[in-house]
Design an enzyme around this catalytic site. Structure first.
Site, short mmCIF file in Angstrom:
data_model
loop_
_atom_site.label_atom_id
_atom_site.label_comp_id
_atom_site.label_asym_id
_atom_site.label_seq_id
_atom_site.Cartn_x
_atom_site.Cartn_y
_atom_site.Cartn_z
N SER A 1 -10.81 0.65 3.57
CA SER A 1 -10.04 0.36 4.79
C SER A 1 -9.45 1.89 5.35
CB SER A 1 -8.81 -0.54 4.40
OG SER A 1 -9.47 -1.70 3.91
N ARG B 1 0.85 -1.21 0.04
CA ARG B 1 -0.05 -0.07 0.02
C ARG B 1 1.00 1.33 -0.06
NH1 ARG B 1 -2.81 -3.76 -0.48
NH2 ARG B 1 -4.66 -4.49 0.52
N GLU C 1 -4.56 4.77 5.97
CA GLU C 1 -4.25 4.46 4.53
C GLU C 1 -4.56 5.61 3.49
OE1 GLU C 1 -5.12 0.53 2.86
OE2 GLU C 1 -6.26 1.59 1.28
P1 FAD Z 1 -8.04 9.63 -4.99
O1 FAD Z 1 -8.53 9.26 -3.72
O2 FAD Z 1 -8.69 10.63 -5.73
O3 FAD Z 1 -6.45 10.12 -4.60
C1 FAD Z 1 -5.74 9.37 -3.65
C2 FAD Z 1 -4.37 10.34 -3.56
O4 FAD Z 1 -3.76 9.95 -4.88
C3 FAD Z 1 -4.34 11.61 -3.13
O5 FAD Z 1 -3.35 11.94 -2.35
C4 FAD Z 1 -4.17 12.36 -4.30
O6 FAD Z 1 -3.80 13.56 -4.30
C5 FAD Z 1 -3.09 11.44 -5.43
N1 FAD Z 1 -3.58 11.15 -6.76
C6 FAD Z 1 -4.76 10.78 -7.24
N2 FAD Z 1 -4.66 10.83 -8.73
C7 FAD Z 1 -3.43 11.29 -8.76
C8 FAD Z 1 -2.59 11.37 -10.10
N3 FAD Z 1 -3.11 11.20 -11.27
N4 FAD Z 1 -1.48 11.86 -10.13
C9 FAD Z 1 -0.89 11.95 -8.72
N5 FAD Z 1 -1.65 11.87 -7.56
C10 FAD Z 1 -2.73 11.65 -7.77
N6 FAD Z 1 -7.45 0.23 -2.28
C11 FAD Z 1 -6.95 -0.93 -2.38
O7 FAD Z 1 -5.48 -0.80 -2.57
N7 FAD Z 1 -7.36 -2.10 -2.63
C12 FAD Z 1 -8.53 -2.31 -2.52
O8 FAD Z 1 -9.14 -3.17 -2.36
C13 FAD Z 1 -9.58 -0.94 -2.28
N8 FAD Z 1 -10.77 -1.02 -1.96
C14 FAD Z 1 -11.53 -0.04 -1.66
C15 FAD Z 1 -13.02 -0.07 -1.34
C16 FAD Z 1 -13.79 0.97 -1.19
C17 FAD Z 1 -15.24 0.75 -0.92
C18 FAD Z 1 -13.24 2.26 -1.27
C19 FAD Z 1 -14.08 3.40 -0.94
C20 FAD Z 1 -11.75 2.51 -1.46
C21 FAD Z 1 -11.05 1.33 -1.71
N9 FAD Z 1 -9.62 1.36 -1.89
C22 FAD Z 1 -8.79 0.31 -2.22
C23 FAD Z 1 -8.95 2.79 -1.79
C24 FAD Z 1 -8.86 3.41 -3.05
O9 FAD Z 1 -10.13 2.99 -3.92
C25 FAD Z 1 -7.61 3.26 -3.94
O10 FAD Z 1 -6.64 3.57 -3.27
C26 FAD Z 1 -7.90 3.98 -5.44
O11 FAD Z 1 -6.64 3.81 -5.97
C27 FAD Z 1 -7.83 5.57 -5.00
O12 FAD Z 1 -8.25 6.11 -6.41
P2 FAD Z 1 -8.83 7.53 -6.39
O13 FAD Z 1 -8.88 7.87 -7.95
O14 FAD Z 1 -10.04 7.53 -5.77
O15 FAD Z 1 -7.76 8.50 -5.62
P1 NAP Z 2 -10.31 -10.32 4.41
O1 NAP Z 2 -10.35 -11.15 2.95
O2 NAP Z 2 -11.78 -10.56 5.17
O3 NAP Z 2 -8.99 -10.46 4.84
C1 NAP Z 2 -8.81 -9.71 6.02
C2 NAP Z 2 -7.44 -9.45 6.20
O4 NAP Z 2 -6.72 -10.15 6.37
C3 NAP Z 2 -6.88 -8.33 4.86
O5 NAP Z 2 -6.63 -6.97 5.43
C4 NAP Z 2 -5.77 -9.07 4.36
O6 NAP Z 2 -4.52 -8.40 4.06
C5 NAP Z 2 -5.61 -10.30 5.10
N1 NAP Z 2 -5.37 -11.58 4.70
C6 NAP Z 2 -6.32 -12.59 4.42
N2 NAP Z 2 -6.08 -13.64 3.80
C7 NAP Z 2 -4.77 -13.38 3.69
C8 NAP Z 2 -3.66 -14.02 2.91
N3 NAP Z 2 -3.99 -15.32 2.55
N4 NAP Z 2 -2.36 -13.57 2.99
C9 NAP Z 2 -2.06 -12.23 3.53
N5 NAP Z 2 -3.04 -11.69 4.02
C10 NAP Z 2 -4.40 -12.00 4.13
O7 NAP Z 2 -10.31 -8.76 3.91
P2 NAP Z 2 -11.42 -7.92 3.14
O8 NAP Z 2 -11.34 -6.47 4.02
O9 NAP Z 2 -12.80 -8.32 2.95
O10 NAP Z 2 -10.57 -7.33 1.88
C11 NAP Z 2 -10.53 -8.33 0.77
C12 NAP Z 2 -9.36 -7.63 0.01
O11 NAP Z 2 -9.87 -6.50 -0.63
C13 NAP Z 2 -8.10 -7.47 0.80
O12 NAP Z 2 -6.94 -7.79 0.05
C14 NAP Z 2 -7.82 -6.04 1.18
O13 NAP Z 2 -6.84 -5.36 1.19
C15 NAP Z 2 -8.78 -5.58 -0.10
N6 NAP Z 2 -9.58 -4.28 0.42
C16 NAP Z 2 -8.68 -3.05 0.43
C17 NAP Z 2 -9.52 -1.95 0.80
C18 NAP Z 2 -8.84 -0.65 0.97
O14 NAP Z 2 -9.44 0.41 0.95
N7 NAP Z 2 -7.34 -0.89 0.98
C19 NAP Z 2 -10.88 -2.02 1.14
C20 NAP Z 2 -11.52 -3.04 0.88
C21 NAP Z 2 -10.96 -4.30 0.59
P3 NAP Z 2 -4.53 -7.48 2.82
O15 NAP Z 2 -5.60 -6.27 3.13
O16 NAP Z 2 -3.02 -6.96 2.86
O17 NAP Z 2 -4.80 -8.14 1.79
#
Ligand code: FAD
Ligand code: NAP
Length: 339
Positions: free
Chosen positions: A235, A161, A331
């Site tokens: 998250s 991340r 995050e």
């Molecule tokens: P923004 O929120 O608009 O921006 C995020 C950051 O990036 C800010 O600092 C902004 O200034 C910067 N930025 C945006 N665009 C640019 C650009 N073109 N150049 C330079 N800087 C820029 N993330 C995960 O990693 N895994 C997930 O599974 C995941 N699940 C999510 C589920 C939900 C329901 C939600 C709401 C979020 C989730 N996220 C997840 C977080 C998010 O969706 C991601 O990080 C996504 O990449 C953010 O994209 P955005 O365009 O909305 O970025």
């Molecule tokens: P989940 O499957 O219930 O798992 C809970 C947590 O356990 C996650 O954070 C995940 O880490 C970790 N995990 C589970 N199995 C794993 C494995 N085999 N090896 C390593 N780590 C493991 O999680 P969830 O919240 O429903 O999300 C599912 C996936 O979507 C995850 O990968 C999560 O990161 C991603 N997600 C991200 C966001 C975001 O905003 N970043 C939001 C929703 C979902 P990791 O998070 O490192 O994978």
């Protein structure tokens, strides 16, 4: 390029925080960038879909929205395909398009909100796959030197991340396009908790990228609160990655605390488990709270401000720190400008 004054940002951040900016500029092409005002990190910000930010204050300067389109195959040889994608494209649409053409590589990253240009910022990851595994290059505009720069994957310093663009050089680059490597040869990555089980229910013939994509979409729709229904940024805290020895101690003192090997003598611990263990899952403080569906997700039930969400986040950090002696790191990017 489109320009508007004193825009509301309420529909430009998935928390639905009712903030305002001085100016909004929609960047619609790479040529637009050459005509932009100078970026001031103390006043301005760049946005894609606003799904990984918390606006604690208004934005005194300009919100630059990356809306650069484009999606084209630029290389195809020996089963390997490279696509170039504009930073303003929707990430999920890209994933959906790639699996519909039979490509694999990003199917596990379905239904992540936001734009393609933001995907490298935190090296988006889900279900055992990270963007870093498919990146060929990242093209960005350097606000400091007013020049284009093409980053090779190893220069992006991708980590869990995290990347160069999120930490060491935040605010220096505007990411305009990515080159992503896809493949016609499919190596399923389905060992992640719950994914294989979901596939067993639905796949009765060959396993395809499309089937994995659909399974991920179904799991996510069941497990995660949708920002369309309730404001959230996914998250809110990262899973802490700490030394094996310290993680072992914590797991001994807290039976059931899940942990996974993270390489280099480190263990990744479950932040969601810690928050739930502290009794905070479903906690509510007026219009804001911790989701009762998912302990890692902070929610805006409606009308909550950025200040209220940030206070809630700090309270969660404090309670977890006093129980586990570690500080959960947010995050999303927190924007708190001096007004
Ligand atoms: P923004 O929120 O608009 O921006 C995020 C950051 O990036 C800010 O600092 C902004 O200034 C910067 N930025 C945006 N665009 C640019 C650009 N073109 N150049 C330079 N800087 C820029 N993330 C995960 O990693 N895994 C997930 O599974 C995941 N699940 C999510 C589920 C939900 C329901 C939600 C709401 C979020 C989730 N996220 C997840 C977080 C998010 O969706 C991601 O990080 C996504 O990449 C953010 O994209 P955005 O365009 O909305 O970025
Ligand atoms: P989940 O499957 O219930 O798992 C809970 C947590 O356990 C996650 O954070 C995940 O880490 C970790 N995990 C589970 N199995 C794993 C494995 N085999 N090896 C390593 N780590 C493991 O999680 P969830 O919240 O429903 O999300 C599912 C996936 O979507 C995850 O990968 C999560 O990161 C991603 N997600 C991200 C966001 C975001 O905003 N970043 C939001 C929703 C979902 P990791 O998070 O490192 O994978």
């Amino acid at each position: 390029m489109k320009i508007s004054e004193r825009p509301s940002l309420k529909h430009l951040n998935t928390f639905g925080v009712d903030a305002r900016a001085g100016l909004r500029i929609d960047i619609e092409s790479e040529e637009d960038i050459l005509a932009l005002p100078v970026f001031d990190p103390g006043k301005d910000l760049v946005l894609g879909g606003g799904s990984n930010i918390l606006l604690v204050t208004d934005v005194p300067g300009t919100v630059f929205l990356n809306r650069i389109p484009g999606r084209q195959v630029v290389e195809e040889s020996n089963g390997k395909t490279v696509v170039e994608v504009g930073g303003g494209e929707n990430w999920h649409d890209l994933v959906s398009w790639s699996v519909s053409l039979g490509y694999s590589g990003i199917e596990n990253l379905a239904l992540i909100p936001g734009c393609v240009g933001a995907a490298p910022i935190q090296n988006i990851g889900a279900y055992g796959v990270e963007l870093a595994s498919v990146i060929e290059s990242v093209t960005a505009w350097d606000w400091q030197t007013s020049q284009w720069r093409v980053f090779k994957p190893e220069e992006c310093r991708f980590a869990y991340r995290d990347s160069l663009f999120k930490t060491a050089a935040s605010d220096r680059y505007l990411i305009t396009s990515l080159r992503i490597r896809l493949s016609r040869e499919f190596t399923p990555r389905i060992s992640y908790a719950g994914l294989e089980g979901e596939l067993v229910k639905s796949v009765n013939r060959d396993l395809t990228p499309q089937a994995v994509f659909e399974a991920v979409v179904r799991i996510r729709q069941k497990k995660l609160p949708s920002p369309e229904k309730i404001g959230n940024a996914g998250s809110f805290f990262k899973n802490p990655v700490i030394d094996d020895a310290r993680a072992g101690e914590l797991q001994q003192n807290h039976a059931g605390l899940p942990g996974w090997p993270a390489g280099n003598g480190k263990t990744k611990l479950s932040a969601a488990w810690m928050i739930e263990h502290c009794g905070l899952k479903g906690h509510r403080n007026g219009p804001v709270g911790v989701s009762d569906q998912h302990a890692l997700v902070l929610v805006n039930h409606g009308g909550g401000s950025g200040v209220q969400l940030w206070q809630l986040a700090k309270m969660v950090q404090q309670v977890v720190a006093s129980e586990f002696d570690l500080v959960l790191e947010p995050e999303p990017r927190i924007f708190e400008f001096e007004i």
